[in-house]
Design an enzyme around this catalytic site. Structure first.
Site, PDB file in Angstrom:
ATOM      1  N   HIS A 236       7.709 -26.950  -1.789  1.00  0.00           N
ATOM      2  CA  HIS A 236       7.072 -28.058  -2.506  1.00  0.00           C
ATOM      3  C   HIS A 236       5.890 -27.576  -3.331  1.00  0.00           C
ATOM      4  O   HIS A 236       5.044 -28.371  -3.731  1.00  0.00           O
ATOM      5  CB  HIS A 236       6.646 -29.140  -1.509  1.00  0.00           C
ATOM      6  CG  HIS A 236       7.828 -29.750  -0.833  1.00  0.00           C
ATOM      7  ND1 HIS A 236       8.354 -30.966  -1.192  1.00  0.00           N
ATOM      8  CD2 HIS A 236       8.634 -29.273   0.144  1.00  0.00           C
ATOM      9  CE1 HIS A 236       9.424 -31.215  -0.448  1.00  0.00           C
ATOM     10  NE2 HIS A 236       9.609 -30.200   0.377  1.00  0.00           N
TER      11      HIS A 236
ATOM     12  N   GLU B 139       0.823  -1.218   0.000  1.00  0.00           N
ATOM     13  CA  GLU B 139       0.000   0.000   0.000  1.00  0.00           C
ATOM     14  C   GLU B 139       0.852   1.262   0.000  1.00  0.00           C
ATOM     15  O   GLU B 139       0.408   2.315  -0.447  1.00  0.00           O
ATOM     16  CB  GLU B 139      -0.923   0.022   1.232  1.00  0.00           C
ATOM     17  CG  GLU B 139      -2.307  -0.505   0.925  1.00  0.00           C
ATOM     18  CD  GLU B 139      -3.299  -0.363   2.073  1.00  0.00           C
ATOM     19  OE1 GLU B 139      -4.251  -1.127   2.070  1.00  0.00           O
ATOM     20  OE2 GLU B 139      -3.136   0.485   2.976  1.00  0.00           O
TER      21      GLU B 139
ATOM     22  N   LYS C 280     -13.027   1.322  -2.228  1.00  0.00           N
ATOM     23  CA  LYS C 280     -14.048   1.529  -1.191  1.00  0.00           C
ATOM     24  C   LYS C 280     -15.226   2.323  -1.754  1.00  0.00           C
ATOM     25  O   LYS C 280     -16.383   1.961  -1.582  1.00  0.00           O
ATOM     26  CB  LYS C 280     -13.457   2.286   0.011  1.00  0.00           C
ATOM     27  CG  LYS C 280     -12.585   1.442   0.956  1.00  0.00           C
ATOM     28  CD  LYS C 280     -12.175   2.267   2.183  1.00  0.00           C
ATOM     29  CE  LYS C 280     -11.262   1.526   3.134  1.00  0.00           C
ATOM     30  NZ  LYS C 280     -10.844   2.291   4.299  1.00  0.00           N
TER      31      LYS C 280
HETATM   32  O1  PA5 Z   1      -3.451   1.553   5.787  1.00  0.00           O
HETATM   33  C1  PA5 Z   1      -4.589   1.977   5.726  1.00  0.00           C
HETATM   34  O2  PA5 Z   1      -4.901   3.136   6.053  1.00  0.00           O
HETATM   35  C2  PA5 Z   1      -5.761   1.095   5.296  1.00  0.00           C
HETATM   36  O3  PA5 Z   1      -5.346  -0.128   4.778  1.00  0.00           O
HETATM   37  C3  PA5 Z   1      -6.703   0.850   6.469  1.00  0.00           C
HETATM   38  O4  PA5 Z   1      -5.979   0.276   7.522  1.00  0.00           O
HETATM   39  C4  PA5 Z   1      -7.900  -0.053   6.120  1.00  0.00           C
HETATM   40  O5  PA5 Z   1      -8.506   0.357   4.935  1.00  0.00           O
HETATM   41  C5  PA5 Z   1      -8.918  -0.041   7.263  1.00  0.00           C
HETATM   42  O6  PA5 Z   1      -9.355   1.269   7.482  1.00  0.00           O
HETATM   43  P1  PA5 Z   1     -10.129   1.722   8.791  1.00  0.00           P
HETATM   44  O7  PA5 Z   1      -9.243   1.491   9.961  1.00  0.00           O
HETATM   45  O8  PA5 Z   1     -10.418   3.162   8.576  1.00  0.00           O
HETATM   46  O9  PA5 Z   1     -11.386   0.891   8.874  1.00  0.00           O
END
Ligand code: PA5
Length: 434
Positions: free
Chosen positions: A302, A281, A416
């Site tokens: 394997h 990310e 999202k």
């Molecule tokens: O790194 C990030 O910001 C995202 O991957 C969030 O952790 C993930 O989308 C979950 O978001 P939230 O904590 O707002 O529910």
């Protein structure tokens, strides 16, 4: 003498030559940029040094209360609000049977499987249940839906006592979850505004579930603090996190587009998932970035092992190695030597695993796979705390070397909002037919 708790090395230098001096200038410039805490989501950089005892005490108190009263803690969250806690729990608790605290810590809200949530509810019957919902935005669909189901379940089962049994970890001011928590009187923990999801495991996001699982969070934070102190070193020659970032950057530029985080300990597979999110990310944007993947050996030798050895040469390997693993098993002697394995009797599995690691390194080197090693002394809370911070620091350096922002995730936001849009459209359409 080793001064750092984690050593970064290249195991086959014949395949990977790095001209470190080419990176002195850019690493120093990025280091100062990181240290100035530019941007809104850089609170994790100094958090382990600045952490207040008040926060820690209040997490420990709540964890103790849960441990006293609950059989099971259900943790609701996804992405950065899920992976870190599960990773540390799996790395530091036994494979089988009860975890040391005697409480089950289970996770939901990271998928949309109706079967999963239905079976989870069924598994709660006759158990004393606490719920910890974690979401920074407070609006992510998967955990929000799972929480709706669980809140309903808890209200029906516990009536007014539900107030004591639901704990909300979210932003201090914003989001729907914050509103629900305040209006319902749930116990709340704050996710600092300046720490993003995938950098948040050392905040209440990870700390509460990890403490309930019986892991020593004081040691975890101490390890992270030592890392934060050691890894604010600007020199590329002395900063192991920056060395890791530079090696993977050089390999990326040479055409290795995929990094495999490899471990010989199956309990680290969720740690790989957390690492995949952190790097994937943070770097995967603007059509750039290494594709992060994980392998557990021997299992994957394997299966995907064939591809690694002889397939498309797009990947390099980063071995995560702990010198000491607490528990081990000795191979017994067999007086008839029916399986011909007596040459290994009285040796331990961990010892043989280490020899097999040398075999893998030799074979993969012959196959032309560059191999990095990240080596730590012991698999325990202190060293895992160090490792977590090490990865976050390397990730920031690595993303800036690629000239992308390590702290946003426009691609995730795109998915999202598209999903929400589609769901609303589908529902309006169905209603128009009714
Ligand atoms: O790194 C990030 O910001 C995202 O991957 C969030 O952790 C993930 O989308 C979950 O978001 P939230 O904590 O707002 O529910």
């Amino acid at each position: 003498m080793k001064t750092q708790l984690l050593q970064t090395s290249i195991l086959n230098e014949s395949l990977v030559h790095i001209k470190w001096s080419d990176y002195y200038e850019s690493v120093t410039a990025i280091h100062h940029y990181i240290e100035r805490e530019n941007g809104e989501l850089t609170g994790w950089i100094n958090a382990p040094i600045e952490n207040s005892g008040v926060m820690l005490n209040s997490i420990l108190q709540t964890a103790n209360k849960i441990k006293l009263n609950a059989d099971v803690l259900v943790v609701v969250g996804i992405g950065g609000s899920f992976l870190g806690a599960k990773a540390i729990q799996d790395a530091l608790t036994p494979y089988f049977g009860q975890i040391p605290s005697g409480i089950e810590v289970i996770y939901v809200g990271h998928n949309m499987s109706g079967t999963y949530i239905k079976q989870l509810l069924k598994s709660l019957e006759a158990k004393s249940v606490y719920v910890n919902i974690i979401s920074k935005s407070g609006t992510t669909l998967e955990p929000a839906l799972a929480f709706r189901v669980l809140r309903n379940y808890m209200e029906n089962r516990y009536g007014e006592d539900v107030q004591n049994r639901i704990i909300v970890t979210t932003d201090a001011k914003n989001g729907l979850l914050k509103k629900i928590a305040s209006s319902s009187g749930y116990r709340q923990f704050v996710i600092p505004e300046n720490i993003g999801g995938r950098y948040s495991v050392l905040t209440p996001v990870g700390l509460l579930p990890i403490a309930v699982a019986g892991i020593d969070i004081t040691q975890l934070l101490e390890g992270a603090k030592i890392a934060a102190l050691q890894l604010r070193e600007e020199s590329l020659e002395k900063n192991e996190a920056y060395r890791y970032a530079v090696i993977r950057h050089v390999l990326y530029k040479r055409g290795y587009k995929m990094e495999l985080l490899a471990s010989f300990e199956p309990g680290l597979s969720m740690l790989q998932e957390w690492w995949k999110q952190l790097f994937g990310e943070s770097e995967g944007k603007e059509k750039k970035g290494l594709y992060p993947s994980g392998v557990i050996y021997s299992t994957d030798l394997h299966s995907i092992g064939q591809f690694i050895q002889e397939g498309n040469p797009i990947l390099f390997e980063t071995i995560l190695h702990f010198n000491e693993i607490a528990t081990d098993c000795i191979i017994p002697f067999d007086r008839y030597n029916r399986d011909g394995l007596n040459y290994l009797s009285n040796r331990s599995f961990n010892e043989i695993n280490a020899i097999s690691k040398q075999g893998v390194i030799a074979a993969h080197t012959e196959g032309g796979i560059p191999i990095i090693q990240l080596e730590l002394e012991r698999l325990d809370a202190y060293h895992i705390g160090y490792l977590i911070y090490f990865f976050m620091r390397s990730c920031a350096m690595s993303a800036y070397l690629l000239e992308v922002n390590p702290f946003d995730q426009p691609g995730v936001e795109a998915y999202k909002s598209k999903t929400r849009e589609l769901m609303q459209r589908e529902i309006v359409y169905k209603e128009s037919l009714a």
